[in-house]
Enzyme design. Structure first.
Site, mmCIF file in Angstrom:
data_model
loop_
_atom_site.group_PDB
_atom_site.id
_atom_site.type_symbol
_atom_site.label_atom_id
_atom_site.label_comp_id
_atom_site.label_asym_id
_atom_site.label_seq_id
_atom_site.Cartn_x
_atom_site.Cartn_y
_atom_site.Cartn_z
ATOM 1 N N GLU A 132 6.274 -3.304 62.835
ATOM 2 C CA GLU A 132 4.926 -3.065 62.262
ATOM 3 C C GLU A 132 5.247 -3.180 60.405
ATOM 4 O O GLU A 132 6.171 -2.546 60.062
ATOM 5 C CB GLU A 132 4.574 -1.556 62.595
ATOM 6 N N HIS A 150 -2.004 0.278 63.617
ATOM 7 C CA HIS A 150 -1.472 1.701 64.060
ATOM 8 C C HIS A 150 -2.271 2.802 63.334
ATOM 9 O O HIS A 150 -1.890 3.605 62.786
ATOM 10 C CB HIS A 150 -0.145 1.817 63.798
#
Ligand SMILES: NC(=O)c1ccc[n+]([C@@H]2O[C@H](COP(=O)([O-])OP(=O)(O)OC[C@H]3O[C@@H](n4cnc5c(N)ncnc54)[C@H](O)[C@@H]3O)[C@@H](O)[C@H]2O)c1
Length: 310
Positions: A264, A282
């Site tokens: 990420e 997220h």
């Protein structure tokens, strides 16, 4: 009863928790942009360290502590904290897993509806001036089978909302599932393979462990119905992204929605640019309500621990 101690807040958190800690008598240093080297050099001054997901509490950081009694994660998961190193130094590690339950569950349902009705694509094409109504026949959630993998706090919340949408629920968990919940929503409890073979939508709500890392691999994807969708709002590594990519381009499954990724931000452009995948960065617990609750819950837990109540 007033408490004392120095608290270092390393990531941005809702003000409500900071106010409670101060009101209880603690000194709070709010440094949401602290760098790893600043953290390393100043950590020895603090009794409590508060983080969200940005700050890494490594063994090196823990070894540099002298008075730290508590490391607190304002959120769920403890993947950015070296738990073994903390245990070795007798430091309590706490989180606020309960605070995100509703926010993540609502995002999961949002992803399911987005997949079923191609909402992101409809929006994009309409704004570009393309009226592609004929290509946008979707499906309804009502009457479809939703497979919930990991029937914990978030899984159960997803189940309750899905039931209200009149979906049929199938559940799989390594531990016995709460009996009242099974009765409440009419959950069909089964093994992982049967769940994957029978579901129209699959949603993952397991923690990241040795067993769940790449739980969704090529073999498990091959068992999904070609019309089925998968949603992952748990942890990115639960899905093998290479296997997901292969399943999406081959038409082995209909689509996927991811809030979490193996790395990420995601590097895997080939995967995230596919037309049958929806991505969010997220944001599962990124609601005002969840952030406020997490900050409040963590502050309360810290005060209780220092008072010796828990
Ligand atoms: N997207 C986000 O922003 C966000 C926010 C909060 C939580 N999460 C993630 O959501 C997930 C679920 O969180 P939760 O609060 O519901 O946790 P929880 O502990 O309440 O529930 C997890 C469930 O998974 C089960 N489980 C564990 N290993 C399993 C396995 N191998 N197979 C099947 N079931 C297994 C557990 O028994 C438990 O019932 C976690 O991965 C958490 O990190 C993501």
């Amino acid at each position: 009863m007033q408490v004392s101690g120095n608290v270092l807040v390393c990531d941005s958190i809702d003000q409500v928790g900071i106010d409670s800690l101060k009101k209880a008598g603690m000194t709070v240093d709010y440094k949401p942009d602290i760098t790893p080297s600043e953290l390393l050099s100043s950590v020895k001054d603090y009794h409590v360290i508060i983080v969200r997901s940005r700050t890494q509490i490594t063994r090196e950081v823990i070894d540099a502590t002298t008075n730290t009694r508590i490391i607190a994660r304002v959120g769920v998961g403890l993947d950015n904290i070296d738990l073994k190193a903390a245990e070795a130094r007798n430091i309590r590690v706490i989180n606020a897993s309960e605070a995100a339950m509703n926010a993540v569950a609502e995002l999961t349902i949002g992803h399911m509806i987005s997949l079923a009705r191609s909402i992101p694509r409809s929006d994009m094409e309409t704004k570009k001036g393309n009226w592609i109504k004929k290509n946008l026949t979707g499906i309804e959630l009502k009457g479809k089978y939703l497979g919930i993998i990991g029937v914990g706090n978030i899984g159960r919340n997803v189940g309750r909302i899905a039931r209200a949408l009149r979906m049929n629920l199938i559940g799989y968990d390594i531990y016995p599932i709460n009996k009242d919940f099974i009765k409440e929503v009419g959950l069909i409890v089964t093994d992982l393979n049967t769940l994957v073979e029978s579901s129209d939508f699959i949603t993952c709500h397991v923690p990241l462990t040795q067993e769940t890392k790449h739980m969704f691999n090529a073999q498990l994807f091959s068992k999904m119905k070609p019309t089925a969708f998968i949603v992952n709002t748990s942890r990115g590594e639960v899905i093998d992204e290479k296997a997901l990519y292969d399943s999406l381009i081959s038409g082995n499954i209909a689509g996927a929605a991811l809030d979490v990724f193996e790395t990420e931000p995601p590097h895997n452009k080939m995967l995230i640019e596919l037309p049958n995948i929806i991505c969010t960065p997220h944001i599962g617990s990124q609601t005002r309500e969840a952030q406020e609750l997490a900050s409040m819950v963590i502050a309360e837990k810290i005060i209780q621990i220092i008072r010796g109540v828990i």
